[in-house]
Design a protein around this motif. Structure first.
Motif, PDB file in Angstrom:
ATOM      1  N   TYR A 149     -93.490  59.307  42.859  1.00 46.77           N
ATOM      2  CA  TYR A 149     -93.253  59.577  43.683  1.00 46.77           C
ATOM      3  C   TYR A 149     -91.810  59.346  43.569  1.00 46.77           C
ATOM      4  CZ  TYR A 149     -90.795  63.306  46.532  1.00 46.77           C
ATOM      5  OH  TYR A 149     -90.232  64.515  46.962  1.00 46.77           O
ATOM      6  N   GLN A 150     -91.719  58.579  43.449  1.00 44.57           N
ATOM      7  CA  GLN A 150     -89.921  57.513  43.672  1.00 44.57           C
ATOM      8  C   GLN A 150     -89.663  57.425  42.158  1.00 44.57           C
ATOM      9  OE1 GLN A 150     -88.683  57.030  46.194  1.00 44.57           O
ATOM     10  NE2 GLN A 150     -90.168  58.263  47.647  1.00 44.57           N
ATOM     11  N   GLN A 151     -90.900  56.824  41.522  1.00 45.87           N
ATOM     12  CA  GLN A 151     -89.736  56.940  40.513  1.00 45.87           C
ATOM     13  C   GLN A 151     -89.555  57.785  39.735  1.00 45.87           C
ATOM     14  OE1 GLN A 151     -92.002  54.489  37.157  1.00 45.87           O
ATOM     15  NE2 GLN A 151     -93.705  53.585  38.760  1.00 45.87           N
ATOM     16  N   ILE A 152     -90.205  59.362  39.836  1.00 46.02           N
ATOM     17  CA  ILE A 152     -89.364  60.566  39.385  1.00 46.02           C
ATOM     18  C   ILE A 152     -88.450  60.845  39.938  1.00 46.02           C
ATOM     19  CG2 ILE A 152     -90.019  63.080  39.131  1.00 46.02           C
ATOM     20  CD1 ILE A 152     -93.291  61.696  39.005  1.00 46.02           C
ATOM     21  N   THR A 153     -88.023  60.713  41.306  1.00 51.88           N
ATOM     22  CA  THR A 153     -86.900  60.585  42.245  1.00 51.88           C
ATOM     23  C   THR A 153     -85.625  60.197  41.529  1.00 51.88           C
ATOM     24  OG1 THR A 153     -87.270  60.572  43.889  1.00 51.88           O
ATOM     25  CG2 THR A 153     -88.272  61.308  44.481  1.00 51.88           C
ATOM     26  N   SER A 154     -85.563  58.836  41.149  1.00 51.02           N
ATOM     27  CA  SER A 154     -85.147  58.223  40.710  1.00 51.02           C
ATOM     28  C   SER A 154     -84.777  58.799  39.492  1.00 51.02           C
ATOM     29  CB  SER A 154     -85.426  56.673  40.412  1.00 51.02           C
ATOM     30  OG  SER A 154     -84.495  56.037  40.259  1.00 51.02           O
ATOM     31  N   ARG A 155     -85.727  58.854  38.294  1.00 46.03           N
ATOM     32  CA  ARG A 155     -85.528  59.715  36.983  1.00 46.03           C
ATOM     33  C   ARG A 155     -84.444  61.094  37.610  1.00 46.03           C
ATOM     34  NH1 ARG A 155     -89.286  59.170  32.942  1.00 46.03           N
ATOM     35  NH2 ARG A 155     -89.497  56.823  33.231  1.00 46.03           N
ATOM     36  N   LEU A 156     -83.945  61.945  38.441  1.00 50.28           N
ATOM     37  CA  LEU A 156     -83.915  62.731  38.802  1.00 50.28           C
ATOM     38  C   LEU A 156     -82.553  62.864  39.495  1.00 50.28           C
ATOM     39  CD1 LEU A 156     -86.819  65.322  39.917  1.00 50.28           C
ATOM     40  CD2 LEU A 156     -85.459  65.048  37.496  1.00 50.28           C
ATOM     41  N   LYS A 157     -82.339  61.676  39.654  1.00 52.85           N
ATOM     42  CA  LYS A 157     -80.497  61.344  40.526  1.00 52.85           C
ATOM     43  C   LYS A 157     -79.827  62.101  40.774  1.00 52.85           C
ATOM     44  CE  LYS A 157     -79.388  56.963  39.172  1.00 52.85           C
ATOM     45  NZ  LYS A 157     -79.941  55.438  38.603  1.00 52.85           N
ATOM     46  N   GLY A 158     -79.235  62.339  39.241  1.00 48.99           N
ATOM     47  CA  GLY A 158     -78.227  62.673  38.465  1.00 48.99           C
ATOM     48  C   GLY A 158     -78.683  64.515  38.951  1.00 48.99           C
ATOM     49  N   ASN A 159     -79.465  65.137  38.751  1.00 47.09           N
ATOM     50  CA  ASN A 159     -79.562  66.132  38.623  1.00 47.09           C
ATOM     51  C   ASN A 159     -80.598  66.946  40.106  1.00 47.09           C
ATOM     52  OD1 ASN A 159     -80.469  68.825  37.954  1.00 47.09           O
ATOM     53  ND2 ASN A 159     -81.517  68.404  36.370  1.00 47.09           N
ATOM     54  N   PRO A 160     -79.496  67.227  40.992  1.00 45.20           N
ATOM     55  CA  PRO A 160     -80.152  67.096  42.442  1.00 45.20           C
ATOM     56  C   PRO A 160     -80.631  68.277  42.051  1.00 45.20           C
ATOM     57  CG  PRO A 160     -77.681  67.394  42.328  1.00 45.20           C
ATOM     58  CD  PRO A 160     -78.077  66.648  40.358  1.00 45.20           C
ATOM     59  N   ASP A 161     -80.230  69.590  41.737  1.00 50.30           N
ATOM     60  CA  ASP A 161     -81.226  70.583  41.591  1.00 50.30           C
ATOM     61  C   ASP A 161     -82.561  70.643  41.488  1.00 50.30           C
ATOM     62  OD1 ASP A 161     -79.001  72.491  42.324  1.00 50.30           O
ATOM     63  OD2 ASP A 161     -78.163  73.304  40.538  1.00 50.30           O
ATOM     64  N   SER A 162     -83.118  69.255  40.123  1.00 50.64           N
ATOM     65  CA  SER A 162     -84.303  69.311  39.824  1.00 50.64           C
ATOM     66  C   SER A 162     -84.992  68.629  40.767  1.00 50.64           C
ATOM     67  CB  SER A 162     -84.084  68.675  38.297  1.00 50.64           C
ATOM     68  OG  SER A 162     -83.784  69.507  37.092  1.00 50.64           O
TER      69      SER A 162
ATOM     70  N   GLN B   7     -90.060  62.349  27.153  1.00 49.30           N
ATOM     71  CA  GLN B   7     -89.308  61.323  25.836  1.00 49.30           C
ATOM     72  C   GLN B   7     -87.994  62.347  25.659  1.00 49.30           C
ATOM     73  OE1 GLN B   7     -90.586  59.139  23.447  1.00 49.30           O
ATOM     74  NE2 GLN B   7     -92.299  59.019  24.912  1.00 49.30           N
ATOM     75  N   GLU B   8     -86.453  61.945  25.414  1.00 48.19           N
ATOM     76  CA  GLU B   8     -85.317  61.946  25.968  1.00 48.19           C
ATOM     77  C   GLU B   8     -85.761  63.129  24.756  1.00 48.19           C
ATOM     78  OE1 GLU B   8     -82.492  61.859  26.908  1.00 48.19           O
ATOM     79  OE2 GLU B   8     -83.411  61.006  27.789  1.00 48.19           O
ATOM     80  N   GLY B   9     -85.113  64.493  24.964  1.00 47.64           N
ATOM     81  CA  GLY B   9     -85.080  65.921  24.367  1.00 47.64           C
ATOM     82  C   GLY B   9     -86.229  66.127  24.318  1.00 47.64           C
ATOM     83  N   ASP B  10     -87.389  66.302  25.031  1.00 45.06           N
ATOM     84  CA  ASP B  10     -88.635  67.386  25.190  1.00 45.06           C
ATOM     85  C   ASP B  10     -88.148  68.676  25.948  1.00 45.06           C
ATOM     86  OD1 ASP B  10     -90.842  68.136  25.721  1.00 45.06           O
ATOM     87  OD2 ASP B  10     -91.755  66.782  26.174  1.00 45.06           O
ATOM     88  N   LEU B  11     -88.089  69.254  25.961  1.00 46.05           N
ATOM     89  CA  LEU B  11     -87.347  70.196  26.425  1.00 46.05           C
ATOM     90  C   LEU B  11     -88.200  70.587  27.438  1.00 46.05           C
ATOM     91  CD1 LEU B  11     -84.836  72.436  23.891  1.00 46.05           C
ATOM     92  CD2 LEU B  11     -84.453  70.281  25.882  1.00 46.05           C
ATOM     93  N   GLY B  12     -89.376  70.709  27.499  1.00 45.23           N
ATOM     94  CA  GLY B  12     -91.056  71.284  28.139  1.00 45.23           C
ATOM     95  C   GLY B  12     -90.954  70.704  28.646  1.00 45.23           C
ATOM     96  N   CYS B  13     -90.281  68.846  29.320  1.00 48.63           N
ATOM     97  CA  CYS B  13     -89.834  68.222  30.521  1.00 48.63           C
ATOM     98  C   CYS B  13     -89.169  68.335  31.285  1.00 48.63           C
ATOM     99  CB  CYS B  13     -90.834  66.803  29.604  1.00 48.63           C
ATOM    100  SG  CYS B  13     -91.228  65.812  30.771  1.00 48.63           S
ATOM    101  N   PRO B  14     -89.707  67.780  32.874  1.00 52.74           N
ATOM    102  CA  PRO B  14     -88.478  68.427  33.926  1.00 52.74           C
ATOM    103  C   PRO B  14     -88.438  66.985  34.372  1.00 52.74           C
ATOM    104  CG  PRO B  14     -90.833  68.992  35.305  1.00 52.74           C
ATOM    105  CD  PRO B  14     -91.195  68.518  33.250  1.00 52.74           C
ATOM    106  N   VAL B  15     -88.853  65.528  33.556  1.00 52.27           N
ATOM    107  CA  VAL B  15     -88.247  64.426  33.956  1.00 52.27           C
ATOM    108  C   VAL B  15     -87.664  63.550  32.977  1.00 52.27           C
ATOM    109  CG1 VAL B  15     -88.653  62.166  34.436  1.00 52.27           C
ATOM    110  CG2 VAL B  15     -89.874  64.127  35.643  1.00 52.27           C
ATOM    111  N   PRO B  16     -86.521  63.654  33.145  1.00 52.34           N
ATOM    112  CA  PRO B  16     -85.647  62.844  31.272  1.00 52.34           C
ATOM    113  C   PRO B  16     -86.658  61.553  31.841  1.00 52.34           C
ATOM    114  CG  PRO B  16     -84.171  63.112  33.406  1.00 52.34           C
ATOM    115  CD  PRO B  16     -85.432  63.471  34.271  1.00 52.34           C
ATOM    116  N   GLY B  17     -86.320  60.978  30.079  1.00 52.88           N
ATOM    117  CA  GLY B  17     -87.206  60.306  29.739  1.00 52.88           C
ATOM    118  C   GLY B  17     -85.953  58.722  29.918  1.00 52.88           C
ATOM    119  N   VAL B  18     -86.496  57.513  29.349  1.00 55.72           N
ATOM    120  CA  VAL B  18     -86.243  56.706  30.114  1.00 55.72           C
ATOM    121  C   VAL B  18     -84.888  56.340  28.637  1.00 55.72           C
ATOM    122  CG1 VAL B  18     -86.538  55.971  32.356  1.00 55.72           C
ATOM    123  CG2 VAL B  18     -87.573  55.190  30.101  1.00 55.72           C
TER     124      VAL B  18
END
Length: 133
Positions: free
Chosen positions: A51-64, A122-133
């Motif tokens: 969960y912490q890893q995911i929230t870290s990836r979402l830090k630039g997207n507060p809505d997500s 993966q980067e560019g996967d529009l069906g995934c809510p968490v951006p790739g690294v």
């Protein structure tokens, strides 16, 4: 004074006892309940790390990030309610902690797999809510 000293040592003693338990060969209900609790704690620890890893990836997207927080809170409420229902047939009995603990562990493991999938996006996967690294 003696009582306070004992109460202060109780968590330390319980921690030591918990590490000494052989969960593979648990033979009594108290030990099985303790083992179920340990398994849930381990799964919960893994879930929280993911969960912490995911929230870290979402830090630039507060809505997500807010959507994730809301989803996780709802999931926890569902998990707890589902497991209370699942274990309701033995409520009040000595086996209740085992049945309830096994249920929350299994549902937590399923959520862990969902989070692992999110982290593989993966980067560019529009069906995934968490951006790739």
């Amino acid at each position: 004074m003696r009582t306070r000293f004992f109460l202060a040592l109780t968590p330390l003693l319980l921690t030591q006892l918990a590490h000494a338990v052989d969960c593979d060969n648990a033979a009594d209900q108290a030990t099985m309940n303790l083992c179920a609790s340990q398994q849930h704690a381990a799964a919960d620890k893994e879930l929280n790390a993911l969960y912490q890893q995911i929230t870290s990836r979402l830090k630039g997207n507060p809505d997500s990030k807010k959507l994730l927080v809301d989803a996780q809170r709802s999931w926890i409420a569902f998990r707890d309610a589902e497991c209370k229902f699942s274990a309701s047939g033995v409520e009040g009995g000595s086996v209740y902690p085992l049945i309830y603990g096994n249920c929350v562990t299994e549902l937590t493991k399923a959520r862990i797999e969902t989070f692992k999938t999110y982290l593989k996006c993966q980067e560019g996967d529009l069906g995934c809510p968490v951006p790739g690294v």
